[in-house]
Design an enzyme around this catalytic site. Structure first.
Site, PDB file in Angstrom:
ATOM      1  N   HIS A  17      -8.465 -26.200 -11.487  1.00  0.00           N
ATOM      2  CA  HIS A  17      -8.202 -24.767 -11.347  1.00  0.00           C
ATOM      3  C   HIS A  17      -9.453 -24.119 -10.745  1.00  0.00           C
ATOM      4  O   HIS A  17     -10.559 -24.306 -11.266  1.00  0.00           O
ATOM      5  CB  HIS A  17      -7.986 -24.117 -12.718  1.00  0.00           C
ATOM      6  CG  HIS A  17      -6.786 -24.626 -13.467  1.00  0.00           C
ATOM      7  ND1 HIS A  17      -5.622 -23.908 -13.570  1.00  0.00           N
ATOM      8  CD2 HIS A  17      -6.576 -25.771 -14.166  1.00  0.00           C
ATOM      9  CE1 HIS A  17      -4.743 -24.582 -14.308  1.00  0.00           C
ATOM     10  NE2 HIS A  17      -5.299 -25.720 -14.683  1.00  0.00           N
ATOM     11  N   HIS A  63      -5.444 -32.065 -11.386  1.00  0.00           N
ATOM     12  CA  HIS A  63      -5.681 -30.803 -10.680  1.00  0.00           C
ATOM     13  C   HIS A  63      -6.886 -30.086 -11.248  1.00  0.00           C
ATOM     14  O   HIS A  63      -7.210 -30.211 -12.431  1.00  0.00           O
ATOM     15  CB  HIS A  63      -4.452 -29.890 -10.714  1.00  0.00           C
ATOM     16  CG  HIS A  63      -3.931 -29.615 -12.095  1.00  0.00           C
ATOM     17  ND1 HIS A  63      -3.134 -30.503 -12.776  1.00  0.00           N
ATOM     18  CD2 HIS A  63      -4.098 -28.555 -12.923  1.00  0.00           C
ATOM     19  CE1 HIS A  63      -2.819 -29.995 -13.958  1.00  0.00           C
ATOM     20  NE2 HIS A  63      -3.404 -28.809 -14.079  1.00  0.00           N
TER      21      HIS A  63
END
Ligand code: AMP
Length: 143
Positions: free
Chosen positions: A104, A102
């Site tokens: 951010h 992932h």
């Protein structure tokens, strides 16, 4: 290190737990971080199984970064942010806590430091920021 599909983001992808979604296409999902370090903090993940930067196929990385750019532009317009911080952590030693790749995307405001990690956000405020970002995307601010 291998991919474990019991991680929380794999569960979000399968719809087993809820998330405040802001963007989805064939390859990528983006949703709000529930412990935002700034208003509008989002996470961009590939739909493909990848643990982090170290094992991800380059095309999954490219797809996520392209979406991160769209969301960065939309969030800047929607929330009046002055800048964006893009973060990615790989493995525990690199600061990673959830082992599905992932990125951010964190809107930043001049003179305002990042908030502390690990503090639950106000879900109404998170939903309101998501709504503004989705509206900005729809009006073309991500392009
Ligand atoms: P890291 O693995 O260190 O990049 O951090 C994982 C991020 O996922 C943190 O910012 C958490 O606040 C966030 N997070 C953990 N669980 C959820 C969830 N169920 N929905 C949205 N964000 C989450």
């Amino acid at each position: 290190m291998t991919y474990d599909d019991d991680n929380i983001f794999a569960k979000i992808l399968r719809g087993e737990i809820p998330a405040t979604r802001v963007y989805e296409d064939e390859d990528v999902l983006a949703f709000m971080d529930i412990m935002p370090r700034a208003p509008g903090h989002m996470l961009v993940i590939p739909k493909a199984a990848a643990r982090n930067l170290l094992d991800a196929p380059p095309e999954a990385l490219a797809a996520c970064v392209a979406v991160a750019q769209k969301l960065a532009r939309a969030a800047k317009a929607a929330l009046g942010a002055d800048g964006i911080t893009l973060q990615q952590f790989s493995e525990a030693a690199g600061g990673q806590e959830v082992f599905h790749l992932h990125f951010h995307v964190i809107p930043r405001f001049a003179g305002v430091a990042l908030g502390r990690p690990g503090v639950m956000g106000d879900m109404e405020e998170i939903a309101a920021n998501a709504e503004k970002i989705r509206a900005a995307l729809e009006s073309g601010a991500g392009a």
